[in-house]
Design a protein around this motif. Sequence first.
Motif, short mmCIF file in Angstrom:
data_model
loop_
_atom_site.label_atom_id
_atom_site.label_comp_id
_atom_site.label_asym_id
_atom_site.label_seq_id
_atom_site.Cartn_x
_atom_site.Cartn_y
_atom_site.Cartn_z
N GLY A 87 37.06 90.66 70.74
CA GLY A 87 38.36 90.66 71.38
C GLY A 87 39.30 89.73 70.63
N SER A 88 40.61 89.91 70.85
CA SER A 88 41.58 89.03 70.20
C SER A 88 41.43 87.58 70.66
N ASP A 89 40.93 87.38 71.88
CA ASP A 89 40.78 86.01 72.39
C ASP A 89 39.92 85.16 71.46
N GLU A 90 38.85 85.73 70.91
CA GLU A 90 38.01 84.97 70.01
C GLU A 90 38.78 84.57 68.76
N LEU A 91 39.66 85.44 68.30
CA LEU A 91 40.42 85.16 67.09
C LEU A 91 41.51 84.11 67.35
N ILE A 92 42.11 84.14 68.53
CA ILE A 92 43.06 83.08 68.91
C ILE A 92 42.34 81.73 68.92
N GLN A 93 41.15 81.72 69.49
CA GLN A 93 40.36 80.49 69.52
C GLN A 93 39.97 80.05 68.12
N LEU A 94 39.60 81.00 67.26
CA LEU A 94 39.23 80.67 65.89
C LEU A 94 40.39 80.02 65.15
N LEU A 95 41.61 80.55 65.35
CA LEU A 95 42.78 79.95 64.71
C LEU A 95 43.01 78.53 65.22
N ALA A 96 42.80 78.33 66.51
CA ALA A 96 42.96 76.99 67.07
C ALA A 96 41.93 76.03 66.50
N LEU A 97 40.72 76.50 66.29
CA LEU A 97 39.66 75.65 65.73
C LEU A 97 39.94 75.24 64.29
N ALA A 98 40.80 76.00 63.60
CA ALA A 98 41.16 75.67 62.22
C ALA A 98 42.14 74.50 62.15
N CYS A 99 42.71 74.13 63.29
CA CYS A 99 43.70 73.05 63.33
C CYS A 99 43.01 71.69 63.46
N GLN A 100 43.78 70.65 63.19
CA GLN A 100 43.31 69.29 63.39
C GLN A 100 43.60 68.85 64.82
N ALA A 101 42.86 67.87 65.30
CA ALA A 101 43.06 67.35 66.65
C ALA A 101 44.52 66.93 66.84
N ASP A 102 45.06 67.32 67.97
CA ASP A 102 46.44 66.98 68.37
C ASP A 102 47.51 67.76 67.62
N ASP A 103 47.15 68.74 66.80
CA ASP A 103 48.15 69.64 66.25
C ASP A 103 48.83 70.39 67.40
N ILE A 104 49.96 71.01 67.11
CA ILE A 104 50.75 71.66 68.15
C ILE A 104 50.73 73.18 67.97
N ILE A 105 50.46 73.88 69.06
CA ILE A 105 50.63 75.32 69.14
C ILE A 105 51.95 75.59 69.86
N LEU A 106 52.78 76.41 69.26
CA LEU A 106 54.09 76.75 69.83
C LEU A 106 54.12 78.23 70.20
N SER A 107 54.69 78.53 71.34
CA SER A 107 54.88 79.93 71.72
C SER A 107 56.10 80.02 72.62
N VAL A 108 56.47 81.25 72.95
CA VAL A 108 57.57 81.47 73.89
C VAL A 108 56.98 81.62 75.29
N GLU A 109 57.85 81.47 76.28
CA GLU A 109 57.42 81.63 77.68
C GLU A 109 58.46 82.41 78.46
N PRO A 110 58.00 83.37 79.29
CA PRO A 110 56.60 83.70 79.56
C PRO A 110 56.00 84.56 78.46
N SER A 111 54.70 84.35 78.22
CA SER A 111 53.97 85.16 77.26
C SER A 111 52.49 85.16 77.63
N PHE A 112 51.64 85.56 76.70
CA PHE A 112 50.21 85.70 76.96
C PHE A 112 49.60 84.34 77.28
N VAL A 113 48.96 84.24 78.44
CA VAL A 113 48.51 82.94 78.94
C VAL A 113 47.42 82.31 78.07
N MET A 114 46.70 83.13 77.29
CA MET A 114 45.58 82.58 76.53
C MET A 114 46.02 81.66 75.40
N TYR A 115 47.27 81.77 74.94
CA TYR A 115 47.73 80.85 73.90
C TYR A 115 47.67 79.41 74.41
#
Length: 353
Positions: A87-115
């Motif tokens: 599923g795409s959820d695993e890939l979203i998580q994989l991208l997050a795991l590639a980041c360093q601790a305390d990095d920032i994920i930015l998105s628009v709201e409202p949008s997909f809650v899994m971000y």
Amino acid sequence: MNFINNWLRSDIQSINAYHVPVSANMVKLDAMESPFPLPDELIRQYLAYLADAQLNRYPSASAEELQQTLRQLMGIPEDFGVLLGNGSDELIQLLALACQADDIILSVEPSFVMYQMIAKFTRLNYQGVDLDENFEIDLPAMLSAIETHKPKLIFIAYPNNPTGNAFERSTIEKIINASDAMVVLDEAYYAYADDSFLTDIAQHPNLVLLRTVSKIGFAGLRLGLLIGAKETVAELDKLRLPYNINTLTQVSANFLLKEKDEIDKNAKIIIAERAKLSSALNAINSVQVYPSQANFILFKAQNANELFEFLKQKGVLIKNLANAPKLTDCLRVTVGSSEQNAQFMNIIEVFYG
């Protein structure tokens, strides 16, 4: 206090699990699934094909055959890399795991809650930027947030879930060009949209796309894919758990996703039904319909909570967003078959009298 409360991270204890409502014996129009079951003749062929699956062996680690099947189905150039996920959820998580601790994920709201949820799971910081009153990207606010927060990842659903609209292409291009972040365009609803950024990957090394087969008839396979520059995919692949795409999913997808004509035909039916359903909803004075390029429609309804419960009582399940931030009195309905859509509309017409 019991063991798990002492042991578990406090920020995880404070959130709610992703809720999936009970839907047995209901017309299910809440989760953007396809209404079309497999044709009987295809089922027979599919079951025969499954008979050769070697369930005593681990699945293909690279799933090369499946990658080629997806390339042919979606027209993905060989110049681009493809990474498969459960599923795409695993890939979203994989991208997050590639980041360093305390990095920032930015998105628009409202949008997909899994971000936002996955940002929290992976100990990253999440920053949301409100869409405007028409659910379009507020470009000055977005560019300001990029300058201020310097995100590592920017997620944009294209078309957006739960609003259904596809943002202006020029706006997204400006976002891609304004940031050093990896910009992730989530094209889960690509089959129902007028536009795609697939070929733009060649011009933008910081752009990757997510897609899924869940919205084109195969939600039960739990299969998503990330598309990007080959060198990007090769590095991200280091984070993929081994054998993440199981044998039954690989075998099933290799057979079923070769039915491109059937998949395209069903997508065209949904697009036509979407137009009919949108027109029918627009004809009701108590309803405001938002434009959609997905396989669902967001609408604002008078007495939305009561309408949602009335539909449930009559055996039709949709998504209630009426109490969600920035979505006051909004409901979301998946575009179903002609018969399902008619049943849904009949109940709404009875409710509003």
